[in-house]
Design an enzyme around this catalytic site. Structure first.
Site, short mmCIF file in Angstrom:
data_model
loop_
_atom_site.label_atom_id
_atom_site.label_comp_id
_atom_site.label_asym_id
_atom_site.label_seq_id
_atom_site.Cartn_x
_atom_site.Cartn_y
_atom_site.Cartn_z
CG ASN A 293 -4.57 6.04 6.39
OD1 ASN A 293 -4.33 5.44 7.50
ND2 ASN A 293 -3.80 6.50 4.97
CG HIS B 69 -5.18 14.09 4.57
ND1 HIS B 69 -5.23 12.93 5.52
CD2 HIS B 69 -5.59 13.54 3.86
CE1 HIS B 69 -5.93 12.40 4.61
NE2 HIS B 69 -6.55 12.38 3.72
CD GLU C 134 -6.94 7.22 5.13
OE1 GLU C 134 -8.29 6.62 4.45
OE2 GLU C 134 -6.16 8.15 5.64
CE1 TYR D 75 -9.75 2.83 3.10
CE2 TYR D 75 -7.71 3.46 2.84
CZ TYR D 75 -8.77 3.80 3.15
OH TYR D 75 -8.96 4.84 3.57
NE ARG E 79 -5.56 11.07 10.21
CZ ARG E 79 -4.66 10.17 8.86
NH1 ARG E 79 -6.44 9.31 8.29
NH2 ARG E 79 -4.48 11.07 8.17
CD GLU F 14 -3.22 7.02 2.32
OE1 GLU F 14 -2.98 7.97 0.98
OE2 GLU F 14 -3.63 5.59 2.64
#
Ligand code: NOJ
Length: 508
Positions: free
Chosen positions: A343, A162, A411, A345, A117, A207
């Site tokens: 994404n 991004h 991600e 986390y 990516r 995001e």
């Protein structure tokens, strides 16, 4: 009586055939269950599942003003006040991937990844963002980079935006709060899509919550503006949808899929109280639903509308901060996805804070929720929790809330402080994330078709500069050659990609 009627119904022949069929069916069922159990237990991911790594232009390329590239909001934000970044770091050179892209592609391929990516730096293509000539050198750079990815038998996942808006668009229009950005983003995207034919997956925007809440809400990120997160949210969603519609109308023969990429964290109610359970749902809707609902279902989530109306009343304000959609806009946005980019986390606690607004972030304040953690939870070097016990719950929630969309994990990853190449903690947490993805797929039926770890190489972590190391390859920023050095985790990922299952050992 019963027996007699049975006899009437079945001849001995029928009886034989029926019991034969029954035993075959039972055997097949037992076999299938065994297959499922085997699949679940041996840790294998589904056939064709894609493993890869993710990067973004600003964080790795450097060459900030080379070959006609224009200034973007991060260049400006940092050059204007270097103290905004830990250790006064900047991304002027970053990892020098602009010159070393071939090496990076071959590193990704050397781990056996099937996807890589990247993102496009808008100002390499259009230095001012919207007017003047197209910078051919910039387009050629990305064409070569993508050809290189394809040459190495990987699929290219390409993000159009991004975080690195052309500074001129910020200066002339106020950036993402201005609806003029919608057509401007479509214009830029059309140029890029037209030229880059070898892309397999397009991500329109990475995001959006971070863009709006931190760039236009709290002001912690570029462009450093405050209290405009809702204006930004609406324009970014419309921009995503407009690019999706343009792509489908103008490039009907292209096979590449397109989606937005959302940061999706899980929130667990702090207690079993009704208020905390509602608070967890509220923060999920404010962080994920506010973007996912318009695109996957239509309009704002009801929870968000209700809370913003309550907030308006509490603040005694004549208008709500939440912008309205027209019927046309709702229709236009709804369905603009081929999959959902996620994404992921961490997991945190959510506590009710309906009246007080003591939470720190814009989402907390808007949602009336306090986000907390437990001191015993594992944290990465950025102090963010690494609480993978919530991961499976998140994916189940996404499945149930949005009618089981196809999900590409764009991600997941772990940062350390870069003091060791024996990055056992990265391996430990990667294993935990991956086994939660695996459970989500096999135990909960979530449609995840690939997972890319953040990141291939250590890179520029925004306001944290180079203090956070997320890479599978180490880079010492003081080394003028920016030599890439393989970490132990690279071996873990190589084995994962080669076998399609989570490696049981740390060593290869
Ligand atoms: C998400 C962002 O997309 C990426 O730019 C960032 O570096 C990672 N999270 C790690 O914080």
């Amino acid at each position: 009586m019963k027996r007699r009627s049975c006899k009437k119904m079945f001849s001995s022949n029928d009886y034989f055939i029926n019991s034969w069929l029954l035993s075959i069916t039972t055997t097949i069922m037992i076999f299938c269950n065994l297959c499922d159990a085997y699949k679940e237990n041996n840790g294998s991911f589904p056939e064709g599942f894609m493993f890869g790594a993710a990067t973004s232009a600003y964080q790795i390329e450097g060459a900030w003003n080379e070959d006609g590239k224009g200034e973007n909001i991060w260049d400006h934000f940092i050059h204007e006040n270097p103290m905004r970044i830990v250790n006064n770091d900047n991304a002027d050179e970053a990892c020098d991937s602009y010159h070393k892209y071939k090496e990076d592609v071959s590193l990704a391929a050397s781990l056996g990844f099937s996807v890589y990516r990247i993102s496009i730096s808008w100002t390499r293509i259009l230095p001012t963002g919207y007017m003047g000539t197209i910078n051919e050198v910039g387009l050629k750079y990305y064409e070569d980079l993508i050809d290189e990815i394809v040459k190495h038998n990987m699929k290219a996942v390409v993000t159009l935006y991004h975080f690195d808006l052309p500074q001129q668009l910020q200066k002339d229009f106020g950036g993402w709060t201005n609806p003029l950005l919608i057509d401007i983003f479509v214009n830029y995207s059309r140029i890029v899509i037209e030229r880059l034919e070898n892309v397999d997956y397009w991500i329109t925007v990475n995001e959006p919550r971070i863009i709006c809440n931190y760039g236009y809400g709290s002001g912690e990120s570029a462009p450093g503006l405050k209290y405009q997160e809702f204006e930004c949210t609406k324009v970014v969603i419309m921009s995503h949808a407009a690019v999706y519609r343009m792509y489908k109308n103008e490039f009907p023969n292209r096979k590449a899929k397109m989606a937005i990429n959302l940061d999706c964290e899980w929130f667990e109610p702090k207690t079993n109280s009704f208020e905390d359970i509602a608070a967890a749902e509220r923060i999920l809707e404010f962080q994920i639903g506010i973007f996912a609902h318009p695109i996957l279902k239509g309009g704002w989530p009801k929870v968000v509308e209700d809370r913003m109306e309550q907030k308006r009343l509490m603040e005694n304000s004549p208008v709500s901060q939440l912008p309205k959609w027209t019927e046309y806009e709702i229709e236009f946005i709804n369905g603009t996805f081929d999959f959902l980019g996620v994404n992921h986390y961490f997991t945190n606690y959510a506590e009710n804070d309906f009246e007080n607004n003591v939470g720190k972030s814009r989402s907390e304040m808007n949602a009336g929720v306090l986000i907390t953690t437990d001191p015993s939870w594992d944290k990465n070097s950025l102090g963010r929790t690494v609480t993978t016990w919530g991961t499976r719950k998140l994916f189940k929630w996404l499945k149930e809330t949005y009618n089981n969309p196809e999900i590409f994990i764009c991600e997941y990853g772990y940062s350390d402080n870069g003091t060791t190449l024996e990055d056992n903690e990265r391996i430990r947490f990667s294993r935990m994330y991956l086994s939660a993805f695996h459970d989500a797929i096999y135990k909960d039926g979530v449609s995840i078709f690939g997972a890319m770890t953040w990141s291939l190489i250590d890179n520029f972590e925004w306001t944290s500069g180079y203090s956070a190391h997320f890479g599978l390859f180490y880079i010492d920023q003081n080394d003028p050659n920016k030599t890439r050095i393989r970490k132990k985790s690279a071996h873990f990922f190589k084995k994962l990609a080669a076998t399609g299952r989570i490696p049981e050992d740390l060593h290869t």
